[in-house]
Design a protein around this motif. Structure first.
Motif, short mmCIF file in Angstrom:
data_model
loop_
_atom_site.label_atom_id
_atom_site.label_comp_id
_atom_site.label_asym_id
_atom_site.label_seq_id
_atom_site.Cartn_x
_atom_site.Cartn_y
_atom_site.Cartn_z
N VAL A 31 62.09 89.01 -1.94
CA VAL A 31 61.96 87.81 -1.12
C VAL A 31 60.50 87.34 -1.10
O VAL A 31 59.59 88.10 -1.44
N GLN A 32 60.30 86.09 -0.71
CA GLN A 32 58.94 85.61 -0.49
C GLN A 32 58.35 86.36 0.71
O GLN A 32 59.02 86.53 1.73
N THR A 33 57.11 86.81 0.57
CA THR A 33 56.52 87.62 1.64
C THR A 33 55.20 87.03 2.13
O THR A 33 54.54 86.26 1.44
N GLY A 34 54.84 87.45 3.32
CA GLY A 34 53.58 87.01 3.91
C GLY A 34 53.13 87.97 4.98
O GLY A 34 53.57 89.12 5.04
N PHE A 35 52.26 87.48 5.85
CA PHE A 35 51.65 88.35 6.87
C PHE A 35 51.46 87.57 8.17
O PHE A 35 50.91 86.47 8.17
N VAL B 259 62.25 82.34 8.62
CA VAL B 259 61.09 83.20 8.40
C VAL B 259 61.14 84.30 9.45
O VAL B 259 61.25 84.01 10.65
N ILE B 260 61.08 85.54 9.02
CA ILE B 260 61.24 86.68 9.93
C ILE B 260 60.05 87.63 9.86
O ILE B 260 59.64 88.02 8.77
N SER B 261 59.49 87.97 11.02
CA SER B 261 58.46 89.01 11.07
C SER B 261 59.15 90.35 11.27
O SER B 261 60.13 90.45 12.01
N VAL B 262 58.62 91.38 10.63
CA VAL B 262 59.32 92.67 10.64
C VAL B 262 58.47 93.80 11.24
O VAL B 262 58.54 94.94 10.81
N GLY B 263 57.67 93.46 12.27
CA GLY B 263 56.98 94.51 13.00
C GLY B 263 58.00 95.37 13.75
O GLY B 263 59.13 94.95 13.98
N LEU B 264 57.63 96.60 14.08
CA LEU B 264 58.48 97.54 14.82
C LEU B 264 59.70 98.00 14.04
O LEU B 264 60.63 98.56 14.59
N SER C 266 62.19 84.18 4.19
CA SER C 266 60.85 84.72 3.90
C SER C 266 60.57 85.80 4.93
O SER C 266 60.92 85.67 6.12
N ILE C 267 59.92 86.89 4.51
CA ILE C 267 59.63 88.01 5.39
C ILE C 267 58.13 88.19 5.56
O ILE C 267 57.39 88.21 4.57
N LEU C 268 57.69 88.28 6.80
CA LEU C 268 56.28 88.49 7.10
C LEU C 268 56.05 89.92 7.59
O LEU C 268 56.64 90.34 8.60
N HIS C 269 55.21 90.64 6.86
CA HIS C 269 54.78 91.94 7.36
C HIS C 269 53.99 91.70 8.64
O HIS C 269 53.28 90.69 8.78
#
Length: 343
Positions: free
Chosen positions: A193-197, A132-137, A164-167
Motif C-alpha cells: 500500500v501507499q505509506t506515510g508518516f 487514510v489510516i494511522s497504525v499507532g498502537l 494509504s497507511i501512515l506509520h
C-alpha cells in the motif's frame, strides 16, 4: 492513493482540536493554513457522547466536551477549505457524521485509536471515498485484520488501492528514538500500500527523515503558536514557516539514498512511550450498551455502540456480537464483558 499537485510528497496539516473549542480560532487557523504549501487541511469531528464513555472516563469526556465545535461550524470550515482549492479531510469519530461530510472530504482519516473501530470504518466504506489510516498502537496482525475486514466489506478498496497507511507513534510528544521510521518502508513492502508518516515529535527533523525512509504522505499537526501551553497538541505542531522550511529541506535529499537505510528491521509493537502514557486504554474503543437489556435478550444494533476507553470487549468485535444473548440484566452505558455471554 494520494498525490500532491505541486509538492514532492502529500502534506496533511492537522488542525485537529488546536482551536480549543473556539470557532473564531478555528477559522483563523484554516485561513492561515490556506496560505501554506500544505496539500490538505484536516480537522477532528466528533460529539463527546459518541466518543468517550462518561461513566468510565469522565475526565476525558470533560476534556473533549471543552474542545468540540458545533457540527455547523465544522461544515463552515470544510467550505472555507474547499473554496480555497486545498483538499479537506477529517477524522470523524461519530458514525452518524460520516455521510454529512461525504461531499467535502478528499478522503476520510482513521486515527490510530480507531484502527479497531469497525463500526465507523464500515460506514466510511459505504461512501466509496479513499481512506487514510494511522497504525499507532498496533502490530502487523492488527493491520492484517483491518485490511481483511475491509476486503470482506468492500474489496474495491484493496483492488483499486484506495487505502494509504501512515506509520505513527501515538505519544504526545513522541521521543525521536521511538519514531522507528524503518517501519514506513516495511509496511509498504508487507501490505503493498501507499505509506506515510503521522508525526507527533516536536519540530520538523523527524518528518524530514521520514522522507528518506520512503514516506509518500506526511501528516503533521498545525498551530499558529506551537509554544502555547493550554493544550498539548500545540507543542507537536508546525507553522507556515515550518512547512516552507520542510519542503526546502527535502529538495536536497538524494532520491537514490532513499529506501537504502541499513537498520535492524524489527517487528511492529507498542513503544515504551505509548505504554507509559497508557494510550492503548485511552485511545482504543470497547463495546458499550446504548440501552438497557434484559437477561436472555439478544444484542441488537440499536443497543450497541463503540466508545473509549478500552475497558471490555474490543470494538473490532462489533459485527460478531449481534444476535448473542446476555445472561443477566445490564444497564445502559455499561461496557460489555465476555462473562455476560457465558452460560
Amino acid at each position: 492513493m494520494l498525490f500532491s499537485k505541486s509538492n514532492p510528497i502529500y502534506l496533511i496539516a492537522e488542525v485537529g482540536s488546536n482551536h480549543e473549542g473556539n470557532f473564531k480560532t478555528a477559522r483563523r487557523l484554516f485561513k492561515e493554513c490556506i496560505k501554506s504549501k500544505a496539500d490538505c487541511i484536516k480537522i477532528q469531528v466528533y460529539t463527546p457522547d459518541n466518543l468517550v464513555s462518561k461513566k468510565y472516563d469522565p475526565k476525558r469526556f470533560k476534556h473533549f466536551s471543552k474542545l468540540k465545535l458545533k457540527i455547523s461550524d465544522y461544515i463552515k470550515l470544510a467550505k472555507i477549505c474547499k473554496k480555497s482549492g486545498k483538499d479537506f479531510s477529517a477524522s470523524i469519530w461519530d458514525k452518524n457524521l460520516i455521510k454529512p461530510f461525504k461531499n467535502y472530504v478528499k478522503f476520510y482519516k482513521i486515527g490510530s485509536g480507531d484502527l479497531t473501530n469497525y463500526e465507523i470504518i464500515n460506514e466510511i466504506l459505504k461512501t466509496g471515498k479513499p481512506l487514510v489510516i494511522s497504525v499507532g498502537l498496533s502490530n502487523f496482525n492488527d493491520i492484517k485484520n483491518f485490511l481483511n475486514f475491509i476486503f470482506e466489506k468492500n474489496k474495491n478498496y484493496i483492488l483499486k488501492k484506495k487505502i494509504s497507511i501512515l506509520h505513527c507513534n501515538t505519544s504526545y510528544p513522541t521521543p525521536p528514538k521511538d519514531s522507528r521510521l524503518y517501519l514506513i518502508n516495511k509496511i509498504k513492502k508487507k501490505f503493498k500500500v501507499q505509506t506515510g508518516f503521522s508525526d507527533h515529535t516536536i519540530g520538523i527533523k523527524t518528518m524530514i527523515k521520514a522522507i528518506v525512509f520512503g514516506a509518500q504522505i506526511i501528516e503533521k499537526h498545525y498551530s499558529l503558536n506551537p509554544e502555547r501551553k493550554t493544550f498539548r497538541d500545540h507543542q507537536i505542531s508546525c507553522t507556515n514557516k515550518d512547512i516552507s522550511k520542510f519542503f526546502e529541506k527535502i529538495k536536497k535529499i538524494n532520491k537514490k539514498k532513499r529506501y537504502k537505510i541499513k537498520t535492524k528491521m524489527q517487528d511492529k509493537f507498542i513503544s515504551s512511550s505509548e505504554k507509559k502514557q497508557n494510550n492503548l486504554y485511552s485511545f482504543r474503543r470497547s463495546l458499550y450498551l446504548k440501552k438497557d437489556i434484559k437477561k436472555g435478550e439478544k444484542i441488537s444494533l440499536k443497543k450497541l455502540t463503540s466508545l473509549r476507553p478500552l475497558e471490555g470487549i474490543c470494538a473490532s468485535n462489533f459485527f460478531k456480537i449481534f444476535g448473542k444473548k446476555v445472561n443477566q440484566n445490564i444497564k445502559s452505558g455499561s461496557v460489555l464483558k465476555k462473562s455476560y455471554f457465558k452460560d
